[in-house]
Structure formats: C-alpha cells, structure tokens
Scaffold this motif. Sequence first.
Motif, mmCIF file in Angstrom:
data_model
loop_
_atom_site.group_PDB
_atom_site.id
_atom_site.type_symbol
_atom_site.label_atom_id
_atom_site.label_comp_id
_atom_site.label_asym_id
_atom_site.label_seq_id
_atom_site.Cartn_x
_atom_site.Cartn_y
_atom_site.Cartn_z
ATOM 1 N N THR A 105 -77.579 1.658 70.752
ATOM 2 C CA THR A 105 -78.332 2.499 72.073
ATOM 3 C C THR A 105 -77.337 3.547 72.468
ATOM 4 O O THR A 105 -76.196 3.366 72.343
ATOM 5 N N LEU A 106 -78.141 4.650 72.843
ATOM 6 C CA LEU A 106 -77.275 5.710 73.461
ATOM 7 C C LEU A 106 -77.530 5.957 75.007
ATOM 8 O O LEU A 106 -78.977 5.931 75.243
ATOM 9 N N PHE A 107 -76.772 6.243 75.602
ATOM 10 C CA PHE A 107 -76.637 6.584 76.857
ATOM 11 C C PHE A 107 -76.030 8.066 77.125
ATOM 12 O O PHE A 107 -75.185 8.540 77.029
ATOM 13 N N ASN A 108 -77.218 8.990 77.446
ATOM 14 C CA ASN A 108 -76.894 10.439 77.404
ATOM 15 C C ASN A 108 -75.861 10.831 76.118
ATOM 16 O O ASN A 108 -74.945 11.525 76.297
ATOM 17 N N GLY A 109 -76.426 10.289 75.181
ATOM 18 C CA GLY A 109 -75.530 10.534 73.696
ATOM 19 C C GLY A 109 -74.629 9.884 73.456
ATOM 20 O O GLY A 109 -73.864 9.926 72.318
ATOM 21 N N VAL A 110 -74.081 8.925 74.229
ATOM 22 C CA VAL A 110 -73.025 8.336 74.224
ATOM 23 C C VAL A 110 -73.219 6.419 74.024
ATOM 24 O O VAL A 110 -74.162 6.208 74.408
ATOM 25 N N PRO A 111 -72.600 6.087 72.964
ATOM 26 C CA PRO A 111 -72.890 4.590 72.743
ATOM 27 C C PRO A 111 -72.938 3.739 73.750
ATOM 28 O O PRO A 111 -71.997 3.620 74.867
ATOM 29 N N ALA A 112 -73.918 3.025 74.275
ATOM 30 C CA ALA A 112 -74.088 1.875 75.288
ATOM 31 C C ALA A 112 -73.607 0.595 74.864
ATOM 32 O O ALA A 112 -74.248 0.027 73.724
ATOM 33 N N GLN A 113 -73.314 -0.247 75.841
ATOM 34 C CA GLN A 113 -72.961 -1.675 75.290
ATOM 35 C C GLN A 113 -73.187 -2.574 76.542
ATOM 36 O O GLN A 113 -72.381 -2.331 77.841
ATOM 37 N N THR A 114 -73.861 -3.673 76.562
ATOM 38 C CA THR A 114 -74.023 -4.751 77.696
ATOM 39 C C THR A 114 -72.745 -5.225 78.016
ATOM 40 O O THR A 114 -71.699 -5.123 77.227
ATOM 41 N N SER A 115 -72.560 -5.833 79.176
ATOM 42 C CA SER A 115 -71.474 -6.623 79.588
ATOM 43 C C SER A 115 -71.183 -7.716 78.804
ATOM 44 O O SER A 115 -72.027 -8.106 78.104
#
Lengths: 262, 262
Positions: B137-147
């Motif tokens: 998943t990307l957030f504003n183009g940057v990889p996102a990671q859950t806690s």
Amino acid sequence: MSFSEHPDCPAALALAEQLADVARRIARRYFRMSVEVARKADGTPVTLADRGIEEQMRALIRAAFPSHAIRGEEYPSEGSGELTWVLDPIDGTKSFISGYPLFGSLIALAEGSRAVLGVIEAPALEERWVGVEGRRTLFNGVPAQTSRCRDLARAILYTTTAETFEGAERTRFEALGARCALRRFGGDCYLFGMLASGHCDLVVEAKLKPHDFMALIPVIEGAGGRITDWHGAALDLSSDGRVIAAATEELWRESVEVLSAG
Amino acid sequence: MSFSEHPDCPAALALAEQLADVARRIARRYFRMSVEVARKADGTPVTLADRGIEEQMRALIRAAFPSHAIRGEEYPSEGSGELTWVLDPIDGTKSFISGYPLFGSLIALAEGSRAVLGVIEAPALEERWVGVEGRRTLFNGVPAQTSRCRDLARAILYTTTAETFEGAERTRFEALGARCALRRFGGDCYLFGMLASGHCDLVVEAKLKPHDFMALIPVIEGAGGRITDWHGAALDLSSDGRVIAAATEELWRESVEVLSAG
C-alpha cells in the motif's frame, strides 16, 4: 476598556502569533514520527513536543515581557502580576500520539483572571484562530463568524468523547444530545475553532483545565458566540472545567437550561 | 493470480487515481461552503458534492472500461460482469457538512465479490492511500506499514462513534475498548488510513455498507494489517457491515475473540 485598546495589545498579539509559529514548527516536526511517550504523575501522556514547545514559548515571553506571569501545562507557574500567559503546548496529546491531525496548541493572555487574548493553533492543518477582547476573531487572517443557528433541533453538537462525562454529567449531556440534529465526536480544541468559523453550533466538554479553555474565550466571543460553564457563569482561572460554547445567545440559553438541570 | 498481475491492473490503477483526483477537486470546492443538504429516503444527508463526484466518476469509468459494472452510494447499479467499481463519493457526509476535515472518498474495484484495488482519498488533507492486491500500500506515493502492536493492552482503538453499536454489539465493543490503552472517536474511513500508516492499531465499526468497506480491504492488507468481519470472516459484497481492522495478526485474533463472544 477592552484589551484591544490596551497599550501592550499590539506587542502581545505579535508575541502570541510568534508563540503559535513555534508550536506549529515543533509539533509538525514530531507529528507521526513515533515520538516517545512518557506518563505524567496523573497518568496522562506527554512527549518531547509538549515540553519543547512550552520551553521555547516561555523563553520568548520572558524576553518580550519580563514582568508577565506564566502558567502552562508542563512546568511550574512563574512570576506574578496583572497579566498572565496561559499555555497548553499540545491540547489533544492523545490525538497527537496516535497520528490524529485534530490536535492544537493553545495560547491565552489573562488580565487578572479574565482571558483577553486567545489563539487556537492547529499545526497539522496549518489553521489558526486569533481572538482579542473587543475585536473580531480572525481565522488564518480572515474574519470568522459563528453560525446563526438558534434552534437546538437543527444544531450540530460536538464533544471530544462522551466518556469524559460521569454520572449526572453524562445524563445531562445525553439529554442535550438527544435534542440536537447531529452528535459528533473527536477533536479537542479544534472543535471550538470549527464553532468560531460557523461549521458546528455547539461544543460541550468537561474536566478542562484553565490552560485548555482560557484561549477559547476570546476566540469564541470575538466570533459572535457564547462560552461559559454549564451553569452559564463566565469562565475564569477558577472555573470547574465544564464548558459549553454556542453559536448564538438563543442556543446557549437553551443548552445551559439542559446542562444545569436536575 | 493476484490482481497486480492482471493485464488491466495498470489502467485500472491509473483510472482509480483519476477518480480520486475528481473527488479531491469537487469535495474541496464545496467543503465549508454552506452547501445545501438534502435528506435521502433513509434520512441520511446528501449534498451536491456527493452527487457531483459520483456522476463524474461514473462517466470516467464508462469511458475507460465500458464492460465494467458500477455500484455507488448515490445512484442505481449499472452493468454486470467480472469487474465492478464500488464507489462512495463522500464517506463521512456528516463530517463533511459540519466542516470536519476527516471525511474521505472511497474507490474500490472488485473481481467477483473480492476487493482487489482500493483507494482512500482524504480531500481536505490532501492525503491518499492506494492498495492493490499483491502490492505494498502507498500513502501519498510512499510505502505504508501498519504498527507492530501485538498486545491489546498497548493498542490505540478508534471508532467513529460508539453510538453506532446497539445491544450486544455495544457490550462487545465496550469489552474490547476496556482492554485497550486508548479509545478514541471520530473519523470514518480516515481511521483506516491512519491504521494503514501505523498511527493507530485497531479500528472497529458496524453498519458499514459495501461502498464503505470494500476500498479499505486492499489498503489495510497491503500495509500488513488484517481486516474482516467481527467473526473473523473475509469481507465481501454480502458481509453484514461489522468490520474490525487490526495492525497485526495477533491483535486481530484477540479482538475477534472479544467481538464474537457471547
């Protein structure tokens, strides 16, 4: 004489904006950066951001107005005198530490125990409300005005969480909520900014400290709203922390009737 | 084969971003502009923004993929086939109409009844999460990671409002909340974005429609989290609307145990 005519008003206002700039810069640096969370004696969370902001604010106040007193959330009170700065470096620390953007920084100036200048700064959203006794509240530099809602049945009510209200408080809050068009949750001081800008019509909170509510007063009053305790009495440094803010006199009167009943 | 390897994936992803751009543009044009609020048959509010966004989205989908089906919150379903776009032009209309910035726009693509692409767009904050089955998943183009939170006692739990939960639902939600470190309120789909980015650890909702939850699935799963119904079953177009999303497998398992009890 309202504070807008006080000889120190222009310098105090310039300082308040400078303090809000400090809060914006430091809060944005730490927001969503997995900042370490410590617990205070009362179990509430505090971060490097809270402490860093308040330290820098105090240094700027001492430099500009060495004769003014200062009280803040994170450090002991200092000085005494007619004018007191009342600071909450991060209002909504629980939001701040969970990456929720609706936290704020609160800056108030009290003359005696009366709030005469208030700033609600929302760093993550780069939004700021500035209120001065005797003047129109500004939102990002533009005049702000509460809604014209006069009828509970059409009102949008906000509170941070209904869990704040205990016992009879809860019953009265629920009674008020049941009469409103919408009940919504979450937001701390940001909700009072929304009220000043006419987006919601009522905000009800309890257990607020002076550093949580003093800054709200000039913002709400300068936008045409009313803000008092649940019995309709003016808020000052010795209030009990139950706060009602309303867009109009009529809405405020109806709400106080419900919140002070029983 | 995951959808990331589907021949239509690049074009579908480009279209989804285009749909999110439409939502951002139109929602920002109407937000805080005293937009007129109509009531739908079920009493829920709807605005020109909801309808305008969905109309433009449907036109773009028809032009790009005439063979795809479309279902959305505001208009009747159209078309049929293996691939269906599921749209919620404004998720959190009650927030939108009260000037509260945490509303969103939801765009999903389902293959059969399984969500394979999802976008959470937050127009007021200019934030966007994009999830595709088989990709990060990307957030504003940057990889996102859950806690990495694995322990309920350390978890931050969010829900839009506890008032959603009725009867036994409420009891189970309260039981889960009592075991978490923090319970916080307000935010609709934005809370799932916060979860995907690791800021909060659990989000629990009920009464969600497919257009409210389908887009969330690829976003949460592609960020390393789990999202199911309260019994731990996969969500699809026929789910009952009770949703639990968790940062980790362990947190998800513990939460499902509490939410499905009794």
